[in-house]
Write a protein that holds these residues in place. Sequence first.
Motif, PDB file in Angstrom:
ATOM      1  N   SER A 118       0.806  -1.237   0.000  1.00  0.00           N
ATOM      2  CA  SER A 118       0.000   0.000   0.000  1.00  0.00           C
ATOM      3  C   SER A 118       0.833   1.280   0.000  1.00  0.00           C
ATOM      4  N   SER A 119       2.023   1.217   0.630  1.00  0.00           N
ATOM      5  CA  SER A 119       2.820   2.451   0.702  1.00  0.00           C
ATOM      6  C   SER A 119       3.310   2.869  -0.685  1.00  0.00           C
ATOM      7  N   ASN A 120       3.186   1.976  -1.674  1.00  0.00           N
ATOM      8  CA  ASN A 120       3.640   2.287  -3.038  1.00  0.00           C
ATOM      9  C   ASN A 120       2.535   2.838  -3.947  1.00  0.00           C
ATOM     10  N   ILE A 121       1.284   2.832  -3.466  1.00  0.00           N
ATOM     11  CA  ILE A 121       0.170   3.221  -4.343  1.00  0.00           C
ATOM     12  C   ILE A 121       0.346   4.646  -4.851  1.00  0.00           C
ATOM     13  N   ASP A 122       0.538   5.562  -3.915  1.00  0.00           N
ATOM     14  CA  ASP A 122       0.533   6.977  -4.280  1.00  0.00           C
ATOM     15  C   ASP A 122       1.777   7.405  -5.044  1.00  0.00           C
ATOM     16  N   VAL A 123       2.814   6.532  -5.071  1.00  0.00           N
ATOM     17  CA  VAL A 123       4.049   6.908  -5.779  1.00  0.00           C
ATOM     18  C   VAL A 123       4.187   6.135  -7.096  1.00  0.00           C
ATOM     19  N   ILE A 125       4.296   2.947  -7.926  1.00  0.00           N
ATOM     20  CA  ILE A 125       5.190   1.783  -8.008  1.00  0.00           C
ATOM     21  C   ILE A 125       4.302   0.538  -7.894  1.00  0.00           C
ATOM     22  N   SER A 126       4.763  -0.572  -8.478  1.00  0.00           N
ATOM     23  CA  SER A 126       3.945  -1.794  -8.526  1.00  0.00           C
ATOM     24  C   SER A 126       3.360  -2.188  -7.172  1.00  0.00           C
ATOM     25  N   VAL A 127       2.113  -2.594  -7.183  1.00  0.00           N
ATOM     26  CA  VAL A 127       1.442  -3.171  -6.019  1.00  0.00           C
ATOM     27  C   VAL A 127       0.779  -4.469  -6.485  1.00  0.00           C
ATOM     28  N   GLY A 128       0.073  -5.159  -5.597  1.00  0.00           N
ATOM     29  CA  GLY A 128      -0.515  -6.424  -6.033  1.00  0.00           C
ATOM     30  C   GLY A 128      -1.650  -6.889  -5.149  1.00  0.00           C
ATOM     31  N   THR A 129      -2.339  -7.927  -5.595  1.00  0.00           N
ATOM     32  CA  THR A 129      -3.351  -8.625  -4.799  1.00  0.00           C
ATOM     33  C   THR A 129      -2.816 -10.030  -4.574  1.00  0.00           C
ATOM     34  N   ILE A 130      -2.888 -10.511  -3.326  1.00  0.00           N
ATOM     35  CA  ILE A 130      -2.426 -11.882  -3.031  1.00  0.00           C
ATOM     36  C   ILE A 130      -3.628 -12.685  -2.532  1.00  0.00           C
ATOM     37  N   PHE A 131      -3.768 -13.946  -2.978  1.00  0.00           N
ATOM     38  CA  PHE A 131      -4.892 -14.748  -2.477  1.00  0.00           C
ATOM     39  C   PHE A 131      -4.516 -16.203  -2.238  1.00  0.00           C
ATOM     40  N   SER A 132      -5.269 -16.804  -1.327  1.00  0.00           N
ATOM     41  CA  SER A 132      -5.043 -18.199  -0.934  1.00  0.00           C
ATOM     42  C   SER A 132      -6.403 -18.885  -0.841  1.00  0.00           C
ATOM     43  N   VAL A 133      -6.487 -20.120  -1.326  1.00  0.00           N
ATOM     44  CA  VAL A 133      -7.758 -20.860  -1.307  1.00  0.00           C
ATOM     45  C   VAL A 133      -7.608 -22.117  -0.455  1.00  0.00           C
ATOM     46  N   LEU A 134      -8.522 -22.272   0.509  1.00  0.00           N
ATOM     47  CA  LEU A 134      -8.554 -23.461   1.365  1.00  0.00           C
ATOM     48  C   LEU A 134      -9.890 -24.151   1.185  1.00  0.00           C
ATOM     49  N   CYS A 161      -1.847 -11.097  -8.216  1.00  0.00           N
ATOM     50  CA  CYS A 161      -1.959 -10.281  -9.409  1.00  0.00           C
ATOM     51  C   CYS A 161      -0.989  -9.127  -9.191  1.00  0.00           C
ATOM     52  N   ALA A 162      -0.091  -8.898 -10.138  1.00  0.00           N
ATOM     53  CA  ALA A 162       0.887  -7.809 -10.026  1.00  0.00           C
ATOM     54  C   ALA A 162       0.440  -6.671 -10.935  1.00  0.00           C
ATOM     55  N   TYR A 163       0.236  -5.486 -10.336  1.00  0.00           N
ATOM     56  CA  TYR A 163      -0.168  -4.317 -11.118  1.00  0.00           C
ATOM     57  C   TYR A 163       1.071  -3.458 -11.331  1.00  0.00           C
ATOM     58  N   GLY A 164       1.720  -3.662 -12.465  1.00  0.00           N
ATOM     59  CA  GLY A 164       2.928  -2.911 -12.807  1.00  0.00           C
ATOM     60  C   GLY A 164       2.757  -2.366 -14.201  1.00  0.00           C
ATOM     61  N   PRO A 165       3.852  -2.236 -14.948  1.00  0.00           N
ATOM     62  CA  PRO A 165       3.716  -1.825 -16.357  1.00  0.00           C
ATOM     63  C   PRO A 165       2.730  -2.728 -17.102  1.00  0.00           C
ATOM     64  N   ASN A 166       2.751  -4.047 -16.772  1.00  0.00           N
ATOM     65  CA  ASN A 166       1.679  -4.948 -17.234  1.00  0.00           C
ATOM     66  C   ASN A 166       0.909  -5.396 -16.004  1.00  0.00           C
ATOM     67  N   THR A 167      -0.321  -5.869 -16.220  1.00  0.00           N
ATOM     68  CA  THR A 167      -1.041  -6.549 -15.143  1.00  0.00           C
ATOM     69  C   THR A 167      -0.873  -8.048 -15.370  1.00  0.00           C
ATOM     70  N   LEU A 168      -0.311  -8.730 -14.361  1.00  0.00           N
ATOM     71  CA  LEU A 168      -0.023 -10.163 -14.484  1.00  0.00           C
ATOM     72  C   LEU A 168      -0.772 -10.938 -13.423  1.00  0.00           C
ATOM     73  N   LEU A 169      -1.258 -12.107 -13.791  1.00  0.00           N
ATOM     74  CA  LEU A 169      -1.838 -13.017 -12.806  1.00  0.00           C
ATOM     75  C   LEU A 169      -0.941 -14.238 -12.737  1.00  0.00           C
ATOM     76  N   VAL A 170      -0.505 -14.572 -11.533  1.00  0.00           N
ATOM     77  CA  VAL A 170       0.348 -15.743 -11.333  1.00  0.00           C
ATOM     78  C   VAL A 170      -0.443 -16.724 -10.485  1.00  0.00           C
ATOM     79  N   LEU A 171      -0.536 -17.963 -10.953  1.00  0.00           N
ATOM     80  CA  LEU A 171      -1.474 -18.911 -10.336  1.00  0.00           C
ATOM     81  C   LEU A 171      -0.841 -20.278 -10.157  1.00  0.00           C
ATOM     82  N   THR A 172      -1.148 -20.909  -9.003  1.00  0.00           N
ATOM     83  CA  THR A 172      -0.882 -22.337  -8.870  1.00  0.00           C
ATOM     84  C   THR A 172      -2.111 -23.030  -8.295  1.00  0.00           C
ATOM     85  N   THR A 173      -2.397 -24.216  -8.835  1.00  0.00           N
ATOM     86  CA  THR A 173      -3.429 -25.082  -8.231  1.00  0.00           C
ATOM     87  C   THR A 173      -2.731 -26.347  -7.735  1.00  0.00           C
TER      88      THR A 173
END
Length: 337
Positions: A118-123, A125-134, A161-173
Amino acid sequence: MQPISLTQHLIEEQRRHANVNAELRLLVEVVARACKRISIALGKGALGGVLGEAGTGNVQGEAQKKLDVISNEILLEANAWGGHLAACASEEMADPYPIPDVYPKGNYLLLFDPLDGSSNIDVNISVGTIFSVLRCPEGVVNPTEKEFLQPGTQQVAAGYCAYGPNTLLVLTTGHGVNVFTLDREIGSFRLTRANAIIPEDTSEFAINASNQRFWEPPMQRYVADLLAGATGPRGRDFNMRWVGSMVGDVHRILTRGGVFIYPLDAKVKAKGGRLRLLYEANPMSFIVEQAGGAATTGRSRLMEVQPEHLHQRVPVFLGSKHEVETATRYHLDPAAA
Ligand code: AHM
Ligand code: MG
Protein backbone atom coordinates in the motif's frame (compact mmCIF):
# COMPACT_ATOMS: atom_id res chain seq x y z
CA MET A 1 -1.51 -18.05 -32.65
CA GLN A 2 -2.84 -16.20 -29.58
CA PRO A 3 -1.65 -17.52 -26.21
CA ILE A 4 -4.48 -19.46 -24.51
CA SER A 5 -6.83 -17.67 -22.12
CA LEU A 6 -7.06 -18.24 -18.37
CA THR A 7 -10.44 -19.94 -18.97
CA GLN A 8 -8.99 -22.42 -21.46
CA HIS A 9 -6.04 -23.09 -19.16
CA LEU A 10 -8.36 -23.82 -16.21
CA ILE A 11 -10.56 -26.12 -18.30
CA GLU A 12 -7.45 -28.03 -19.40
CA GLU A 13 -6.30 -28.29 -15.75
CA GLN A 14 -9.76 -29.52 -14.78
CA ARG A 15 -9.50 -32.31 -17.38
CA ARG A 16 -6.06 -33.35 -16.12
CA HIS A 17 -6.27 -32.97 -12.34
CA ALA A 18 -8.93 -34.24 -9.94
CA ASN A 19 -8.52 -31.35 -7.48
CA VAL A 20 -9.45 -28.75 -10.10
CA ASN A 21 -13.25 -28.82 -10.41
CA ALA A 22 -15.83 -26.44 -11.86
CA GLU A 23 -16.29 -24.68 -8.51
CA LEU A 24 -12.58 -23.96 -8.08
CA ARG A 25 -12.39 -22.85 -11.71
CA LEU A 26 -15.24 -20.39 -11.11
CA LEU A 27 -13.52 -19.13 -7.95
CA VAL A 28 -10.26 -18.39 -9.79
CA GLU A 29 -12.12 -16.71 -12.65
CA VAL A 30 -14.07 -14.52 -10.24
CA VAL A 31 -10.87 -13.47 -8.43
CA ALA A 32 -9.24 -12.74 -11.81
CA ARG A 33 -12.23 -10.63 -12.81
CA ALA A 34 -12.03 -8.67 -9.55
CA CYS A 35 -8.30 -8.11 -10.18
CA LYS A 36 -9.14 -6.62 -13.60
CA ARG A 37 -11.44 -4.14 -11.86
CA ILE A 38 -8.72 -3.29 -9.31
CA SER A 39 -6.25 -2.83 -12.18
CA ILE A 40 -8.65 -0.39 -13.86
CA ALA A 41 -9.16 1.58 -10.61
CA LEU A 42 -5.39 1.76 -10.07
CA GLY A 43 -4.82 2.80 -13.66
CA LYS A 44 -7.01 5.89 -13.27
CA GLY A 45 -4.85 7.18 -10.40
CA ALA A 46 -5.40 10.83 -9.53
CA LEU A 47 -7.92 11.16 -12.41
CA GLY A 48 -10.21 8.67 -10.66
CA GLY A 49 -9.85 10.38 -7.28
CA VAL A 50 -8.62 7.08 -5.82
CA LEU A 51 -5.24 8.10 -4.38
CA GLY A 52 -4.52 9.09 -0.79
CA GLU A 53 -5.69 8.06 2.64
CA ALA A 54 -9.10 6.58 3.36
CA GLY A 55 -9.05 8.15 6.83
CA THR A 56 -9.68 4.75 8.47
CA GLY A 57 -7.50 2.05 10.05
CA ASN A 58 -7.54 -1.74 9.70
CA VAL A 59 -7.41 -4.40 12.41
CA GLN A 60 -3.58 -4.32 12.29
CA GLY A 61 -3.60 -0.67 13.32
CA GLU A 62 -2.40 0.43 9.85
CA ALA A 63 -3.83 3.50 8.12
CA GLN A 64 -5.86 2.41 5.09
CA LYS A 65 -5.44 3.97 1.67
CA LYS A 66 -8.55 4.62 -0.40
CA LEU A 67 -7.43 1.87 -2.78
CA ASP A 68 -7.04 -0.66 0.08
CA VAL A 69 -10.72 -0.12 0.85
CA ILE A 70 -11.85 -0.06 -2.80
CA SER A 71 -9.91 -3.26 -3.63
CA ASN A 72 -11.36 -5.04 -0.60
CA GLU A 73 -14.90 -4.07 -1.62
CA ILE A 74 -14.32 -5.18 -5.23
CA LEU A 75 -13.14 -8.62 -4.08
CA LEU A 76 -15.99 -9.06 -1.58
CA GLU A 77 -18.67 -8.00 -4.03
CA ALA A 78 -17.32 -10.22 -6.83
CA ASN A 79 -17.13 -13.28 -4.59
CA ALA A 80 -20.36 -13.01 -2.60
CA TRP A 81 -22.94 -14.39 -5.04
CA GLY A 82 -21.24 -17.11 -7.16
CA GLY A 83 -21.98 -20.01 -4.81
CA HIS A 84 -18.33 -21.12 -4.70
CA LEU A 85 -17.37 -19.81 -1.24
CA ALA A 86 -18.33 -20.59 2.33
CA ALA A 87 -16.60 -17.41 3.60
CA CYS A 88 -13.70 -15.09 2.93
CA ALA A 89 -11.16 -13.27 5.08
CA SER A 90 -9.04 -10.24 4.32
CA GLU A 91 -6.13 -8.22 5.66
CA GLU A 92 -8.53 -5.29 5.79
CA MET A 93 -11.23 -6.95 7.96
CA ALA A 94 -10.96 -8.02 11.61
CA ASP A 95 -13.22 -11.07 11.21
CA PRO A 96 -14.13 -13.49 8.43
CA TYR A 97 -16.82 -12.28 6.04
CA PRO A 98 -19.71 -14.76 5.85
CA ILE A 99 -21.42 -15.27 2.50
CA PRO A 100 -24.82 -13.53 2.79
CA ASP A 101 -27.70 -15.98 3.42
CA VAL A 102 -29.48 -14.93 0.21
CA TYR A 103 -26.76 -16.71 -1.80
CA PRO A 104 -25.85 -20.39 -1.93
CA LYS A 105 -22.67 -21.39 -0.10
CA GLY A 106 -19.77 -23.30 -1.64
CA ASN A 107 -16.95 -25.51 -0.46
CA TYR A 108 -14.04 -23.08 -0.38
CA LEU A 109 -12.55 -20.44 1.90
CA LEU A 110 -10.80 -17.50 0.27
CA LEU A 111 -8.21 -15.31 1.99
CA PHE A 112 -6.71 -12.21 0.46
CA ASP A 113 -4.55 -9.17 0.87
CA PRO A 114 -6.56 -6.95 -1.49
CA LEU A 115 -3.76 -4.47 -2.18
CA ASP A 116 -0.32 -5.44 -1.00
CA GLY A 117 2.42 -2.80 -0.90
CA SER A 118 0.00 0.00 0.00
CA SER A 119 2.82 2.45 0.70
CA ASN A 120 3.64 2.29 -3.04
CA ILE A 121 0.17 3.22 -4.34
CA ASP A 122 0.53 6.98 -4.28
CA VAL A 123 4.05 6.91 -5.78
CA ASN A 124 3.05 4.83 -8.83
CA ILE A 125 5.19 1.78 -8.01
CA SER A 126 3.94 -1.79 -8.53
CA VAL A 127 1.44 -3.17 -6.02
CA GLY A 128 -0.51 -6.42 -6.03
CA THR A 129 -3.35 -8.62 -4.80
CA ILE A 130 -2.43 -11.88 -3.03
CA PHE A 131 -4.89 -14.75 -2.48
CA SER A 132 -5.04 -18.20 -0.93
CA VAL A 133 -7.76 -20.86 -1.31
CA LEU A 134 -8.55 -23.46 1.37
CA ARG A 135 -11.23 -26.12 1.55
CA CYS A 136 -14.01 -25.46 4.07
CA PRO A 137 -14.01 -28.45 6.47
CA GLU A 138 -16.78 -31.03 5.76
CA GLY A 139 -20.10 -30.29 7.42
CA VAL A 140 -19.30 -26.68 8.40
CA VAL A 141 -22.01 -24.35 7.10
CA ASN A 142 -21.06 -21.14 8.85
CA PRO A 143 -17.27 -21.02 9.05
CA THR A 144 -15.64 -18.90 11.73
CA GLU A 145 -11.97 -17.94 12.25
CA LYS A 146 -11.21 -21.51 13.41
CA GLU A 147 -11.89 -23.02 9.97
CA PHE A 148 -9.33 -20.68 8.37
CA LEU A 149 -6.53 -21.82 10.70
CA GLN A 150 -5.09 -24.43 8.33
CA PRO A 151 -1.36 -24.76 7.56
CA GLY A 152 -0.19 -23.63 4.11
CA THR A 153 0.25 -27.25 3.01
CA GLN A 154 -3.57 -27.45 2.90
CA GLN A 155 -3.92 -24.74 0.24
CA VAL A 156 -5.81 -25.84 -2.88
CA ALA A 157 -4.74 -22.85 -4.95
CA ALA A 158 -2.89 -19.57 -4.52
CA GLY A 159 -1.95 -16.64 -6.64
CA TYR A 160 -1.16 -13.01 -6.97
CA CYS A 161 -1.96 -10.28 -9.41
CA ALA A 162 0.89 -7.81 -10.03
CA TYR A 163 -0.17 -4.32 -11.12
CA GLY A 164 2.93 -2.91 -12.81
CA PRO A 165 3.72 -1.82 -16.36
CA ASN A 166 1.68 -4.95 -17.23
CA THR A 167 -1.04 -6.55 -15.14
CA LEU A 168 -0.02 -10.16 -14.48
CA LEU A 169 -1.84 -13.02 -12.81
CA VAL A 170 0.35 -15.74 -11.33
CA LEU A 171 -1.47 -18.91 -10.34
CA THR A 172 -0.88 -22.34 -8.87
CA THR A 173 -3.43 -25.08 -8.23
CA GLY A 174 -0.62 -27.37 -7.05
CA HIS A 175 0.51 -28.37 -10.55
CA GLY A 176 3.26 -25.86 -11.24
CA VAL A 177 3.08 -22.09 -11.65
CA ASN A 178 1.65 -20.28 -14.65
CA VAL A 179 1.84 -16.60 -15.53
CA PHE A 180 -0.94 -14.78 -17.41
CA THR A 181 -0.70 -11.29 -18.88
CA LEU A 182 -3.81 -9.10 -19.09
CA ASP A 183 -4.62 -8.21 -22.69
CA ARG A 184 -6.15 -4.83 -21.93
CA GLU A 185 -7.82 -4.48 -25.32
CA ILE A 186 -9.92 -7.61 -25.01
CA GLY A 187 -9.97 -7.74 -21.20
CA SER A 188 -8.66 -11.28 -20.99
CA PHE A 189 -5.74 -12.92 -19.13
CA ARG A 190 -3.51 -14.92 -21.54
CA LEU A 191 -0.96 -17.57 -20.63
CA THR A 192 2.45 -16.01 -21.31
CA ARG A 193 4.72 -18.24 -19.20
CA ALA A 194 3.92 -21.88 -18.51
CA ASN A 195 5.55 -23.85 -15.69
CA ALA A 196 7.69 -21.03 -14.31
CA ILE A 197 10.84 -22.26 -12.55
CA ILE A 198 12.98 -20.24 -10.11
CA PRO A 199 16.74 -20.77 -10.59
CA GLU A 200 18.15 -22.67 -7.59
CA ASP A 201 21.12 -20.34 -7.17
CA THR A 202 21.19 -16.57 -7.09
CA SER A 203 23.38 -13.55 -6.43
CA GLU A 204 20.50 -11.20 -5.59
CA PHE A 205 18.79 -10.61 -2.25
CA ALA A 206 15.89 -8.45 -1.05
CA ILE A 207 15.65 -7.13 2.50
CA ASN A 208 14.77 -3.86 4.20
CA ALA A 209 18.32 -3.05 5.33
CA SER A 210 17.17 -0.09 7.45
CA ASN A 211 16.14 -2.68 10.07
CA GLN A 212 19.65 -4.09 10.31
CA ARG A 213 20.29 -3.01 13.90
CA PHE A 214 17.14 -4.86 15.03
CA TRP A 215 18.02 -8.22 13.42
CA GLU A 216 18.99 -11.35 15.34
CA PRO A 217 22.72 -12.31 15.31
CA PRO A 218 22.40 -15.08 12.62
CA MET A 219 20.71 -12.60 10.29
CA GLN A 220 23.40 -10.00 10.96
CA ARG A 221 26.08 -12.53 10.02
CA TYR A 222 24.26 -13.81 6.94
CA VAL A 223 23.82 -10.34 5.41
CA ALA A 224 27.35 -9.26 6.43
CA ASP A 225 28.68 -12.29 4.50
CA LEU A 226 26.59 -11.35 1.43
CA LEU A 227 27.83 -7.77 1.57
CA ALA A 228 31.45 -8.89 1.91
CA GLY A 229 31.10 -10.11 -1.70
CA ALA A 230 33.91 -11.70 -3.67
CA THR A 231 36.49 -11.27 -0.92
CA GLY A 232 34.19 -12.63 1.85
CA PRO A 233 33.18 -16.19 2.80
CA ARG A 234 30.61 -16.43 -0.04
CA GLY A 235 33.28 -15.77 -2.67
CA ARG A 236 31.09 -13.70 -5.00
CA ASP A 237 29.36 -10.32 -5.18
CA PHE A 238 25.63 -10.00 -4.39
CA ASN A 239 23.20 -7.37 -5.67
CA MET A 240 20.36 -5.96 -3.54
CA ARG A 241 16.77 -4.92 -4.39
CA TRP A 242 13.80 -3.90 -2.20
CA VAL A 243 10.54 -2.86 -3.89
CA GLY A 244 8.46 -2.42 -0.73
CA SER A 245 5.70 -4.50 -2.36
CA MET A 246 6.15 -8.19 -1.65
CA VAL A 247 4.38 -8.95 -4.93
CA GLY A 248 7.01 -6.97 -6.87
CA ASP A 249 9.90 -8.67 -5.08
CA VAL A 250 8.40 -12.16 -5.46
CA HIS A 251 7.67 -11.60 -9.12
CA ARG A 252 11.27 -10.56 -9.77
CA ILE A 253 12.39 -13.75 -8.01
CA LEU A 254 9.97 -15.84 -10.08
CA THR A 255 11.44 -14.26 -13.20
CA ARG A 256 15.20 -14.29 -12.54
CA GLY A 257 15.78 -15.83 -9.10
CA GLY A 258 16.72 -14.21 -5.80
CA VAL A 259 15.92 -14.42 -2.13
CA PHE A 260 13.34 -12.31 -0.24
CA ILE A 261 13.66 -11.98 3.52
CA TYR A 262 11.53 -10.27 6.14
CA PRO A 263 13.12 -11.71 9.27
CA LEU A 264 12.13 -11.61 12.89
CA ASP A 265 13.62 -8.46 14.38
CA ALA A 266 13.42 -6.66 17.71
CA LYS A 267 10.80 -4.24 16.33
CA VAL A 268 8.36 -6.94 15.21
CA LYS A 269 9.29 -9.74 17.63
CA ALA A 270 6.28 -9.27 19.89
CA LYS A 271 3.99 -9.67 16.87
CA GLY A 272 5.84 -12.74 15.55
CA GLY A 273 7.10 -11.03 12.37
CA ARG A 274 6.09 -8.35 9.86
CA LEU A 275 4.21 -10.25 7.15
CA ARG A 276 0.93 -12.06 7.63
CA LEU A 277 0.93 -15.87 7.51
CA LEU A 278 -2.44 -16.73 6.00
CA TYR A 279 -2.83 -14.26 3.14
CA GLU A 280 0.74 -13.12 2.40
CA ALA A 281 3.36 -15.70 3.44
CA ASN A 282 1.45 -18.96 2.76
CA PRO A 283 0.21 -18.18 -0.77
CA MET A 284 3.64 -16.81 -1.78
CA SER A 285 5.33 -19.88 -0.28
CA PHE A 286 3.00 -22.21 -2.21
CA ILE A 287 3.84 -20.43 -5.47
CA VAL A 288 7.57 -20.37 -4.75
CA GLU A 289 7.69 -24.08 -3.82
CA GLN A 290 5.63 -24.98 -6.89
CA ALA A 291 8.21 -23.12 -8.99
CA GLY A 292 11.06 -25.17 -7.48
CA GLY A 293 12.06 -22.61 -4.82
CA ALA A 294 11.92 -22.84 -1.03
CA ALA A 295 10.17 -20.93 1.77
CA THR A 296 11.01 -21.05 5.47
CA THR A 297 10.57 -19.02 8.64
CA GLY A 298 14.37 -18.92 8.86
CA ARG A 299 14.14 -22.09 10.92
CA SER A 300 11.50 -24.44 9.45
CA ARG A 301 9.26 -24.90 6.41
CA LEU A 302 6.84 -21.98 6.34
CA MET A 303 3.83 -23.87 5.01
CA GLU A 304 3.97 -26.26 8.00
CA VAL A 305 3.38 -23.51 10.57
CA GLN A 306 0.11 -24.22 12.41
CA PRO A 307 -1.81 -20.91 12.44
CA GLU A 308 -3.27 -19.79 15.74
CA HIS A 309 -5.12 -16.71 14.62
CA LEU A 310 -6.33 -15.09 11.42
CA HIS A 311 -3.96 -12.15 11.29
CA GLN A 312 -0.92 -14.01 12.64
CA ARG A 313 2.49 -12.79 11.47
CA VAL A 314 5.55 -14.81 10.59
CA PRO A 315 9.19 -14.32 9.51
CA VAL A 316 9.59 -15.02 5.78
CA PHE A 317 12.60 -16.38 3.82
CA LEU A 318 11.70 -17.36 0.27
CA GLY A 319 13.06 -17.71 -3.23
CA SER A 320 15.95 -19.56 -4.88
CA LYS A 321 16.21 -22.93 -3.15
CA HIS A 322 19.91 -23.07 -2.35
CA GLU A 323 20.03 -19.48 -1.04
CA VAL A 324 16.99 -19.99 1.23
CA GLU A 325 18.67 -23.15 2.55
CA THR A 326 21.89 -21.22 3.20
CA ALA A 327 20.09 -18.38 5.04
CA THR A 328 18.13 -20.94 7.09
CA ARG A 329 21.36 -22.79 7.97
CA TYR A 330 22.77 -19.59 9.51
CA HIS A 331 19.86 -19.72 11.97
CA LEU A 332 19.76 -23.45 12.64
CA ASP A 333 23.44 -24.28 12.76
CA PRO A 334 25.52 -21.12 13.11
CA ALA A 335 28.76 -23.14 13.33
CA ALA A 336 28.23 -24.87 9.97
CA ALA A 337 26.98 -21.84 8.01
P1 AHM B 1 0.93 -4.07 3.36
O1 AHM B 1 0.15 -5.33 3.13
O2 AHM B 1 0.33 -3.25 4.46
O3 AHM B 1 1.20 -3.30 2.13
O4 AHM B 1 2.37 -4.53 4.00
C1 AHM B 1 3.11 -5.56 3.40
C2 AHM B 1 4.30 -4.99 2.69
C3 AHM B 1 4.98 -5.97 1.76
O5 AHM B 1 4.42 -5.90 0.48
C4 AHM B 1 6.41 -5.49 1.76
O6 AHM B 1 7.33 -6.51 1.46
C5 AHM B 1 6.58 -5.00 3.16
O7 AHM B 1 5.28 -4.67 3.63
C6 AHM B 1 7.46 -3.80 3.23
O8 AHM B 1 7.67 -3.50 4.56
P2 AHM B 1 8.62 -2.29 5.01
O9 AHM B 1 7.88 -1.04 4.71
O10 AHM B 1 8.82 -2.55 6.47
O11 AHM B 1 9.89 -2.40 4.22
MG1 MG C 1 0.14 -6.96 2.47
